[in-house]
Scaffold this active site. Structure first.
Site, PDB file in Angstrom:
ATOM      1  N   GLU A  43      11.711  32.337  73.858  1.00  0.00           N
ATOM      2  CA  GLU A  43      11.835  33.797  73.907  1.00  0.00           C
ATOM      3  C   GLU A  43      13.281  34.157  73.599  1.00  0.00           C
ATOM      4  O   GLU A  43      14.204  33.693  74.264  1.00  0.00           O
ATOM      5  CB  GLU A  43      11.449  34.370  75.267  1.00  0.00           C
ATOM      6  CG  GLU A  43      11.515  35.904  75.255  1.00  0.00           C
ATOM      7  CD  GLU A  43      11.292  36.550  76.614  1.00  0.00           C
ATOM      8  OE1 GLU A  43      11.045  37.776  76.634  1.00  0.00           O
ATOM      9  OE2 GLU A  43      11.395  35.863  77.650  1.00  0.00           O
ATOM     10  N   ASP A 117      16.363  44.703  70.203  1.00  0.00           N
ATOM     11  CA  ASP A 117      17.198  45.838  69.813  1.00  0.00           C
ATOM     12  C   ASP A 117      16.819  46.256  68.394  1.00  0.00           C
ATOM     13  O   ASP A 117      16.864  45.438  67.467  1.00  0.00           O
ATOM     14  CB  ASP A 117      18.674  45.416  69.854  1.00  0.00           C
ATOM     15  CG  ASP A 117      19.629  46.599  69.724  1.00  0.00           C
ATOM     16  OD1 ASP A 117      19.289  47.599  69.045  1.00  0.00           O
ATOM     17  OD2 ASP A 117      20.739  46.527  70.291  1.00  0.00           O
ATOM     18  N   LYS A 121      20.441  51.975  62.646  1.00  0.00           N
ATOM     19  CA  LYS A 121      21.226  52.380  61.476  1.00  0.00           C
ATOM     20  C   LYS A 121      21.083  51.348  60.357  1.00  0.00           C
ATOM     21  O   LYS A 121      21.115  50.140  60.600  1.00  0.00           O
ATOM     22  CB  LYS A 121      22.692  52.543  61.863  1.00  0.00           C
ATOM     23  CG  LYS A 121      22.923  53.680  62.861  1.00  0.00           C
ATOM     24  CD  LYS A 121      24.394  53.824  63.209  1.00  0.00           C
ATOM     25  CE  LYS A 121      24.583  54.973  64.203  1.00  0.00           C
ATOM     26  NZ  LYS A 121      26.009  55.139  64.601  1.00  0.00           N
ATOM     27  N   ASP A 153       8.221  48.924  71.019  1.00  0.00           N
ATOM     28  CA  ASP A 153       7.832  50.329  71.119  1.00  0.00           C
ATOM     29  C   ASP A 153       8.301  51.107  69.900  1.00  0.00           C
ATOM     30  O   ASP A 153       7.897  52.250  69.694  1.00  0.00           O
ATOM     31  CB  ASP A 153       8.474  50.959  72.365  1.00  0.00           C
ATOM     32  CG  ASP A 153       9.991  50.930  72.261  1.00  0.00           C
ATOM     33  OD1 ASP A 153      10.553  49.820  72.286  1.00  0.00           O
ATOM     34  OD2 ASP A 153      10.614  52.002  72.138  1.00  0.00           O
ATOM     35  N   THR A 189       6.422  42.686  79.632  1.00  0.00           N
ATOM     36  CA  THR A 189       7.850  42.653  79.922  1.00  0.00           C
ATOM     37  C   THR A 189       8.188  43.901  80.748  1.00  0.00           C
ATOM     38  O   THR A 189       7.365  44.809  80.909  1.00  0.00           O
ATOM     39  CB  THR A 189       8.691  42.676  78.642  1.00  0.00           C
ATOM     40  OG1 THR A 189       8.653  43.995  78.073  1.00  0.00           O
ATOM     41  CG2 THR A 189       8.154  41.673  77.619  1.00  0.00           C
TER      42      THR A 189
END
Length: 216
Positions: A43, A117, A121, A153, A189
């Site tokens: 992971e 993350d 940009k 998400d 999670t």
């Protein structure tokens, strides 16, 4: 939100070298011996550890490596692992690009990318864990029949990742824009629980290296 450093984090990690490798110390016999186990799962970005903790509890015959560069997050995960007395988890505190060099080729059954993350940009696209350079590195550590499992998400990251996998020699076995979380081989999670509570759709994909693109 960035996790604030806790004074107890580094001492705790140093007190438990059998399950938590801090900094350059991960390049040692502990990692070498752990990666000889089978099956082996990785992971990248463990957060506070709910996923790797529960996956390890549910799969006592599997061995899990968790990478997290935030010292406090990794220490929180380590506390949970120690509390549960689990012996099938190894945690590494470092940037994943540094850890790649220490992982044996073709050793991983699965790589999990959970709520990574999104680096929204465009100028930061190379930092996304599904950018070409990362996908190439995954090919070197995945077994021939290995898989990458991704949940997020973030719709933009998901769509970017779908194209990136296709363009870089991966086959998509599953693409789900509204994953219900009912896969018995999966656990939630911390982020997934949060986003489900506010009714944000969870996206999930499973990818494997195409036969003609397997790293040699």
């Amino acid at each position: 939100m960035r996790m604030k450093n806790k004074k107890w984090s580094v001492p705790f990690l140093n007190d438990h070298p059998e399950i938590a490798l801090y900094g350059a110390d991960y390049k040692n016999e502990t990692l070498v011996n752990f990666t000889k186990n089978n099956p082996l799962f990785l992971e990248i970005g463990t957060g506070k550890g709910d996923f790797i903790l529960n996956m390890a509890k549910n799969n006592s015959n599997g061995y899990f490596i968790g990478i997290e560069k935030n010292v406090t997050c990794l220490a929180i995960t380590a506390k949970k692992i120690v509390s549960e007395g689990l012996k099938n988890v190894l945690l590494i505190c470092d940037d994943v690009e540094q850890v790649f060099e220490a992982l044996p080729h073709h050793s991983m059954d699965k790589i999990y990318l959970n709520f990574s993350d999104p680096w929204p940009k465009k100028r930061h696209a190379k930092r996304r864990l599904t950018y070409k350079t990362f996908l190439d590195r995954y090919k070197t550590i995945l077994k021939e029949d290995g898989r990458i499992v991704m949940k997020t998400d973030n719709l933009d990251l998901f769509e970017f990742s779908l194209e990136s996998f296709k363009e870089n020699g991966y086959e998509l076995e599953l693409v789900n824009f509204d994953y219900d979380g009912k896969d018995q081989n999966d656990v939630q999670t911390e982020y997934e629980t949060y986003f489900r509570n506010i009714n944000t759709p969870i996206k999930k994909l499973i990818a494997k290296v195409g036969k003609s693109n397997e790293a040699k």
